[in-house]
Design a protein around this motif. Structure first.
Motif, mmCIF file in Angstrom:
data_model
loop_
_atom_site.group_PDB
_atom_site.id
_atom_site.type_symbol
_atom_site.label_atom_id
_atom_site.label_comp_id
_atom_site.label_asym_id
_atom_site.label_seq_id
_atom_site.Cartn_x
_atom_site.Cartn_y
_atom_site.Cartn_z
ATOM 1 N N GLY A 35 0.728 -1.466 0.143
ATOM 2 C CA GLY A 35 0.408 0.043 0.221
ATOM 3 C C GLY A 35 0.442 0.857 -0.022
ATOM 4 N N SER A 36 1.706 1.324 1.112
ATOM 5 C CA SER A 36 2.353 2.708 1.140
ATOM 6 C C SER A 36 4.203 2.186 1.596
ATOM 7 N N VAL A 37 4.866 2.793 1.289
ATOM 8 C CA VAL A 37 6.341 2.331 2.158
ATOM 9 C C VAL A 37 6.525 4.471 2.260
ATOM 10 N N GLN A 38 7.114 3.918 3.741
ATOM 11 C CA GLN A 38 8.613 5.276 4.073
ATOM 12 C C GLN A 38 9.826 4.879 3.426
ATOM 13 N N VAL A 39 10.159 5.609 2.653
ATOM 14 C CA VAL A 39 11.651 5.094 2.361
ATOM 15 C C VAL A 39 12.903 6.592 2.384
ATOM 16 N N ARG A 40 13.545 5.916 3.601
ATOM 17 C CA ARG A 40 14.531 6.911 3.632
ATOM 18 C C ARG A 40 16.503 6.482 3.033
ATOM 19 N N HIS A 41 16.412 8.107 2.800
ATOM 20 C CA HIS A 41 17.854 7.740 1.592
ATOM 21 C C HIS A 41 18.872 7.461 2.406
ATOM 22 N N VAL A 42 19.975 6.609 1.596
ATOM 23 C CA VAL A 42 21.158 7.122 2.380
ATOM 24 C C VAL A 42 22.504 6.619 1.281
ATOM 25 N N ASP A 43 23.038 7.297 1.162
ATOM 26 C CA ASP A 43 24.509 8.071 0.590
ATOM 27 C C ASP A 43 25.729 7.383 0.644
ATOM 28 N N ALA A 44 25.958 6.018 0.517
ATOM 29 C CA ALA A 44 27.085 5.185 1.437
ATOM 30 C C ALA A 44 28.585 5.799 0.668
ATOM 31 N N GLY A 45 28.491 6.538 -0.163
ATOM 32 C CA GLY A 45 29.818 6.948 -0.855
ATOM 33 C C GLY A 45 29.795 6.838 -2.816
ATOM 34 N N SER A 46 28.651 7.499 -2.935
ATOM 35 C CA SER A 46 28.655 7.157 -4.019
ATOM 36 C C SER A 46 29.051 7.939 -4.852
ATOM 37 N N CYS A 47 28.735 8.596 -6.535
ATOM 38 C CA CYS A 47 29.272 9.036 -7.149
ATOM 39 C C CYS A 47 28.335 10.292 -7.573
ATOM 40 N N ASN A 48 26.921 10.281 -6.925
ATOM 41 C CA ASN A 48 25.509 10.975 -7.223
ATOM 42 C C ASN A 48 24.879 10.985 -8.327
ATOM 43 N N GLY A 49 25.615 10.029 -8.788
ATOM 44 C CA GLY A 49 24.625 9.776 -10.352
ATOM 45 C C GLY A 49 23.289 8.625 -10.079
ATOM 46 N N CYS A 50 23.404 8.402 -9.306
ATOM 47 C CA CYS A 50 22.046 7.561 -8.542
ATOM 48 C C CYS A 50 21.010 8.330 -8.192
ATOM 49 N N GLU A 51 21.700 9.436 -7.664
ATOM 50 C CA GLU A 51 20.678 10.518 -6.938
ATOM 51 C C GLU A 51 20.434 10.616 -7.874
ATOM 52 N N VAL A 52 20.757 12.011 -9.039
ATOM 53 C CA VAL A 52 19.721 12.596 -9.349
ATOM 54 C C VAL A 52 18.683 10.889 -10.623
ATOM 55 N N GLU A 53 19.262 10.502 -10.700
ATOM 56 C CA GLU A 53 18.259 9.723 -10.787
ATOM 57 C C GLU A 53 16.808 9.492 -9.731
ATOM 58 N N ILE A 54 17.271 9.537 -8.321
ATOM 59 C CA ILE A 54 16.374 8.948 -7.377
ATOM 60 C C ILE A 54 15.608 10.408 -7.487
ATOM 61 N N GLY A 55 16.286 11.628 -7.922
ATOM 62 C CA GLY A 55 15.831 12.972 -7.688
ATOM 63 C C GLY A 55 14.301 13.036 -8.839
ATOM 64 N N SER A 56 15.294 12.005 -10.135
ATOM 65 C CA SER A 56 13.458 12.292 -11.226
ATOM 66 C C SER A 56 12.685 11.053 -10.633
ATOM 67 N N ALA A 57 12.867 10.044 -9.961
ATOM 68 C CA ALA A 57 12.024 8.617 -9.375
ATOM 69 C C ALA A 57 10.798 9.619 -8.817
ATOM 70 N N PHE A 58 11.284 10.415 -7.613
ATOM 71 C CA PHE A 58 10.228 11.226 -7.226
ATOM 72 C C PHE A 58 9.639 12.441 -7.549
ATOM 73 N N GLY A 59 10.125 12.556 -8.854
ATOM 74 C CA GLY A 59 10.012 13.961 -9.324
ATOM 75 C C GLY A 59 8.687 14.244 -10.104
#
Length: 161
Positions: A35-59
């Motif tokens: 039904g619903s899920v509350q998500v906490r994002h954790v950057d464990a040491g990435s180059c931020n490429g995935c963060e851009v795509e996560i931003g788009s996924a929630f955009g």
């Protein structure tokens, strides 16, 4: 002025249609989280490429929120962890503590090749390992970086929508 309003009225709402459910994986915790899920994002040491795509996924275009997935600021309010990047030595303990702070039942999603198998950072001196080497992983999303559609599809698998 009225010409613009008339065009908006005739055109109506324009958005991406909901894609078919391509993702069939159901983790053990997803039945409880349906039904619903509350998500906490954790950057464990990435180059931020995935963060851009996560931003788009929630955009506004892909809008993961319409499928019941919502980003939260605290792990104590979260049902799932969305972890990106290889786990660096400095982030191994904070990731464990964040995992412990999430109340049960909890799901861990490893986003991207770096989170799955350290990707291009494999063997680097500052890398402790992949996410599954530090905390148990339920769902893995491949890609460098994964497309927003893949991230939304994985979250839809968790919510069941």
């Amino acid at each position: 002025m009225f010409g613009l309003w008339r065009k908006i009225w005739r055109t109506g709402r324009v958005a991406e249609p909901a894609p078919a459910r391509p993702y069939t994986h159901q983790s053990p915790g997803s039945r409880v989280l349906a039904g619903s899920v509350q998500v906490r994002h954790v950057d464990a040491g990435s180059c931020n490429g995935c963060e851009v795509e996560i931003g788009s996924a929630f955009g506004p275009v892909y809008d993961a929120d319409r499928y019941g997935a919502r980003l939260v600021a605290s792990p104590r309010h979260a049902d799932a962890l969305l972890v990106t990047g290889p786990v660096t030595r400095n982030m191994a303990e904070p990731l464990r503590r964040t995992f412990e702070a999430v109340p049960a039942p909890k799901v861990v999603v490893a986003v991207g090749d770096c989170a799955r198998n350290c990707g291009v950072f494999a063997g680097a001196y500052g890398v402790a390992g992949a996410v599954r080497d530090v905390v148990p992983v339920d769902v893995e999303i491949e890609g460098c970086p994964p497309r927003p559609e893949q991230i939304v599809a994985a979250l839809r698998g968790l919510t069941g929508r």
